[in-house]
Write a protein that holds these residues in place. Sequence first.
Motif, PDB file in Angstrom:
ATOM      1  N   PRO A  10       0.792  -1.237   0.000  1.00  0.00           N
ATOM      2  CA  PRO A  10       0.000   0.000   0.000  1.00  0.00           C
ATOM      3  C   PRO A  10       0.820   1.281   0.000  1.00  0.00           C
ATOM      4  CG  PRO A  10      -0.117  -1.089   2.134  1.00  0.00           C
ATOM      5  CD  PRO A  10       0.538  -2.051   1.191  1.00  0.00           C
ATOM      6  N   ASN A  11       0.295   2.238  -0.750  1.00  0.00           N
ATOM      7  CA  ASN A  11       0.823   3.608  -0.869  1.00  0.00           C
ATOM      8  C   ASN A  11       2.079   3.700  -1.737  1.00  0.00           C
ATOM      9  OD1 ASN A  11      -1.191   4.827   0.895  1.00  0.00           O
ATOM     10  ND2 ASN A  11      -0.163   3.714   2.555  1.00  0.00           N
ATOM     11  N   LEU A  12       2.603   2.568  -2.198  1.00  0.00           N
ATOM     12  CA  LEU A  12       3.788   2.630  -3.054  1.00  0.00           C
ATOM     13  C   LEU A  12       3.422   3.047  -4.482  1.00  0.00           C
ATOM     14  CD1 LEU A  12       5.732  -0.394  -1.566  1.00  0.00           C
ATOM     15  CD2 LEU A  12       6.278   2.039  -1.299  1.00  0.00           C
ATOM     16  N   GLY A  13       2.132   3.060  -4.797  1.00  0.00           N
ATOM     17  CA  GLY A  13       1.688   3.642  -6.060  1.00  0.00           C
ATOM     18  C   GLY A  13       1.825   5.157  -6.063  1.00  0.00           C
ATOM     19  N   ARG A  14       2.080   5.725  -4.897  1.00  0.00           N
ATOM     20  CA  ARG A  14       2.201   7.181  -4.761  1.00  0.00           C
ATOM     21  C   ARG A  14       3.662   7.629  -4.685  1.00  0.00           C
ATOM     22  NH1 ARG A  14      -1.707  10.050  -6.188  1.00  0.00           N
ATOM     23  NH2 ARG A  14      -1.355  11.626  -4.590  1.00  0.00           N
ATOM     24  N   LEU A  15       4.578   6.723  -5.026  1.00  0.00           N
ATOM     25  CA  LEU A  15       6.000   7.104  -5.002  1.00  0.00           C
ATOM     26  C   LEU A  15       6.222   8.323  -5.889  1.00  0.00           C
ATOM     27  CD1 LEU A  15       7.780   3.624  -5.235  1.00  0.00           C
ATOM     28  CD2 LEU A  15       7.837   5.224  -3.296  1.00  0.00           C
ATOM     29  N   GLY A  16       7.076   9.216  -5.439  1.00  0.00           N
ATOM     30  CA  GLY A  16       7.345  10.446  -6.176  1.00  0.00           C
ATOM     31  C   GLY A  16       6.537  11.616  -5.641  1.00  0.00           C
ATOM     32  N   VAL A  17       5.345  11.287  -5.110  1.00  0.00           N
ATOM     33  CA  VAL A  17       4.447  12.307  -4.547  1.00  0.00           C
ATOM     34  C   VAL A  17       4.465  12.204  -3.023  1.00  0.00           C
ATOM     35  CG1 VAL A  17       2.047  13.089  -4.430  1.00  0.00           C
ATOM     36  CG2 VAL A  17       2.934  12.100  -6.555  1.00  0.00           C
ATOM     37  N   ARG A  18       4.536  10.963  -2.546  1.00  0.00           N
ATOM     38  CA  ARG A  18       4.442  10.672  -1.126  1.00  0.00           C
ATOM     39  C   ARG A  18       5.798  10.873  -0.434  1.00  0.00           C
ATOM     40  NH1 ARG A  18       4.648   4.533   1.119  1.00  0.00           N
ATOM     41  NH2 ARG A  18       4.193   5.001   3.300  1.00  0.00           N
ATOM     42  N   SER A  27       8.954   7.826  -9.374  1.00  0.00           N
ATOM     43  CA  SER A  27       7.606   7.240  -9.316  1.00  0.00           C
ATOM     44  C   SER A  27       7.654   5.712  -9.437  1.00  0.00           C
ATOM     45  CB  SER A  27       6.766   7.799 -10.469  1.00  0.00           C
ATOM     46  OG  SER A  27       7.286   7.313 -11.692  1.00  0.00           O
ATOM     47  N   LEU A  28       6.490   5.097  -9.263  1.00  0.00           N
ATOM     48  CA  LEU A  28       6.382   3.643  -9.461  1.00  0.00           C
ATOM     49  C   LEU A  28       6.728   3.278 -10.907  1.00  0.00           C
ATOM     50  CD1 LEU A  28       5.573   0.871  -8.172  1.00  0.00           C
ATOM     51  CD2 LEU A  28       3.263   1.319  -9.036  1.00  0.00           C
ATOM     52  N   ASP A  29       6.329   4.122 -11.856  1.00  0.00           N
ATOM     53  CA  ASP A  29       6.689   3.855 -13.260  1.00  0.00           C
ATOM     54  C   ASP A  29       8.202   3.908 -13.450  1.00  0.00           C
ATOM     55  OD1 ASP A  29       4.234   3.218 -14.272  1.00  0.00           O
ATOM     56  OD2 ASP A  29       3.800   5.230 -15.037  1.00  0.00           O
ATOM     57  N   ALA A  43      19.690 -10.993 -16.969  1.00  0.00           N
ATOM     58  CA  ALA A  43      19.104 -12.116 -17.728  1.00  0.00           C
ATOM     59  C   ALA A  43      18.090 -12.891 -16.891  1.00  0.00           C
ATOM     60  CB  ALA A  43      20.198 -13.033 -18.272  1.00  0.00           C
ATOM     61  N   ILE A  44      17.218 -12.143 -16.217  1.00  0.00           N
ATOM     62  CA  ILE A  44      16.103 -12.767 -15.493  1.00  0.00           C
ATOM     63  C   ILE A  44      14.805 -12.098 -15.954  1.00  0.00           C
ATOM     64  CG2 ILE A  44      17.512 -13.319 -13.463  1.00  0.00           C
ATOM     65  CD1 ILE A  44      16.214 -10.963 -12.019  1.00  0.00           C
ATOM     66  N   GLU A  45      13.691 -12.742 -15.612  1.00  0.00           N
ATOM     67  CA  GLU A  45      12.382 -12.137 -15.900  1.00  0.00           C
ATOM     68  C   GLU A  45      11.864 -11.524 -14.621  1.00  0.00           C
ATOM     69  OE1 GLU A  45       9.628 -15.078 -17.272  1.00  0.00           O
ATOM     70  OE2 GLU A  45      10.762 -15.367 -19.124  1.00  0.00           O
ATOM     71  N   ALA A  46      11.365 -10.293 -14.681  1.00  0.00           N
ATOM     72  CA  ALA A  46      10.817  -9.651 -13.478  1.00  0.00           C
ATOM     73  C   ALA A  46       9.569  -8.867 -13.848  1.00  0.00           C
ATOM     74  CB  ALA A  46      11.856  -8.722 -12.852  1.00  0.00           C
ATOM     75  N   GLU A  47       8.512  -9.104 -13.088  1.00  0.00           N
ATOM     76  CA  GLU A  47       7.248  -8.405 -13.317  1.00  0.00           C
ATOM     77  C   GLU A  47       6.915  -7.587 -12.069  1.00  0.00           C
ATOM     78  OE1 GLU A  47       4.046 -11.090 -14.316  1.00  0.00           O
ATOM     79  OE2 GLU A  47       2.551  -9.550 -13.836  1.00  0.00           O
ATOM     80  N   VAL A  48       6.699  -6.292 -12.243  1.00  0.00           N
ATOM     81  CA  VAL A  48       6.429  -5.393 -11.108  1.00  0.00           C
ATOM     82  C   VAL A  48       4.919  -5.187 -10.970  1.00  0.00           C
ATOM     83  CG1 VAL A  48       6.793  -3.080 -10.149  1.00  0.00           C
ATOM     84  CG2 VAL A  48       8.621  -4.186 -11.473  1.00  0.00           C
ATOM     85  N   ARG A  49       4.424  -5.370  -9.750  1.00  0.00           N
ATOM     86  CA  ARG A  49       3.003  -5.102  -9.452  1.00  0.00           C
ATOM     87  C   ARG A  49       2.900  -4.293  -8.170  1.00  0.00           C
ATOM     88  NH1 ARG A  49       0.356 -11.158 -10.029  1.00  0.00           N
ATOM     89  NH2 ARG A  49       1.278 -11.684 -12.068  1.00  0.00           N
ATOM     90  N   GLN A  50       1.791  -3.558  -8.037  1.00  0.00           N
ATOM     91  CA  GLN A  50       1.532  -2.800  -6.797  1.00  0.00           C
ATOM     92  C   GLN A  50       0.050  -2.858  -6.491  1.00  0.00           C
ATOM     93  OE1 GLN A  50      -0.240   0.406  -6.331  1.00  0.00           O
ATOM     94  NE2 GLN A  50       0.191   0.289  -4.135  1.00  0.00           N
ATOM     95  N   LEU A  73       9.568  -8.606  -2.346  1.00  0.00           N
ATOM     96  CA  LEU A  73       8.344  -8.075  -1.725  1.00  0.00           C
ATOM     97  C   LEU A  73       8.650  -6.834  -0.900  1.00  0.00           C
ATOM     98  CD1 LEU A  73       5.327  -8.355  -0.849  1.00  0.00           C
ATOM     99  CD2 LEU A  73       6.126  -9.844   1.014  1.00  0.00           C
ATOM    100  N   ASN A  74       8.041  -5.707  -1.298  1.00  0.00           N
ATOM    101  CA  ASN A  74       8.006  -4.545  -0.408  1.00  0.00           C
ATOM    102  C   ASN A  74       6.597  -4.510   0.189  1.00  0.00           C
ATOM    103  OD1 ASN A  74       7.939  -2.157   0.968  1.00  0.00           O
ATOM    104  ND2 ASN A  74       9.072  -0.999  -0.568  1.00  0.00           N
ATOM    105  N   PRO A  75       6.448  -5.019   1.407  1.00  0.00           N
ATOM    106  CA  PRO A  75       5.102  -5.127   1.985  1.00  0.00           C
ATOM    107  C   PRO A  75       4.565  -3.790   2.494  1.00  0.00           C
ATOM    108  CG  PRO A  75       6.725  -6.566   3.103  1.00  0.00           C
ATOM    109  CD  PRO A  75       7.476  -5.572   2.297  1.00  0.00           C
ATOM    110  N   ALA A  76       5.412  -2.733   2.435  1.00  0.00           N
ATOM    111  CA  ALA A  76       5.024  -1.396   2.920  1.00  0.00           C
ATOM    112  C   ALA A  76       4.499  -1.519   4.354  1.00  0.00           C
ATOM    113  CB  ALA A  76       4.053  -0.749   1.950  1.00  0.00           C
ATOM    114  N   ALA A  77       3.406  -0.830   4.680  1.00  0.00           N
ATOM    115  CA  ALA A  77       2.943  -0.835   6.078  1.00  0.00           C
ATOM    116  C   ALA A  77       2.522  -2.227   6.549  1.00  0.00           C
ATOM    117  CB  ALA A  77       1.802   0.159   6.259  1.00  0.00           C
ATOM    118  N   PHE A  78       2.135  -3.123   5.613  1.00  0.00           N
ATOM    119  CA  PHE A  78       1.759  -4.490   6.022  1.00  0.00           C
ATOM    120  C   PHE A  78       2.930  -5.213   6.697  1.00  0.00           C
ATOM    121  CE2 PHE A  78      -1.398  -4.551   2.243  1.00  0.00           C
ATOM    122  CZ  PHE A  78      -2.417  -4.035   3.027  1.00  0.00           C
TER     123      PHE A  78
END
Length: 145
Positions: A10-18, A27-29, A43-50, A73-78
């Motif tokens: 949570p709230n990591l979608g607000r990186l750059g603003v927060r 930012s997250l992007d 040479a690895i595969e990595a998929e980023v989700r938030q 895993l960045n679990p943020a406040a969790f």
Amino acid sequence: MTAVLVLNGPNLGRLGVREPDVYGALSLDDLRSAVAGWAGALAIEAEVRQTDDESELVHWLHEAVDSRRDVVLNPAAFTHYSYALRDAAAMVTKGGLRLVEVHISNPYAREEFRHVSVIGAVATGTIAGFGFDSYRLALSALAGS
Ligand code: DQA
């Protein structure tokens, strides 16, 4: 090829603003772009989700187990109180996969409630305090074996 899910809470979608003084101006992007570059070089595969949603994060950890993918895993406040996330993270590592807990800031240098991680004891390892480089270091560790 090593395949990694890079999951953010949570709230990591607000990186750059927060709180840019704590988390930086990127930012997250920007994180997505950085991870794509690092994964290519390693040479690895990595998929980023938030997500801000605890149950979605739990389901993504189940998906990591089912699809045999390691996890950053960045679990943020969790991090500090979610036993549901801890139990799901334990399924990843007890299932023979690796899970690296990452933090952009160093929670141990911040407020006392951030000094507890309920995830750390079931993670393969933890990297904190290096900004976005925490993710690069985690990916390097996972690519190394
Ligand atoms: C964080 C640290 C947590 O304490 C906080 O709740 C976050 C971000 C970090 O990356 O530094 O949301 O996980």
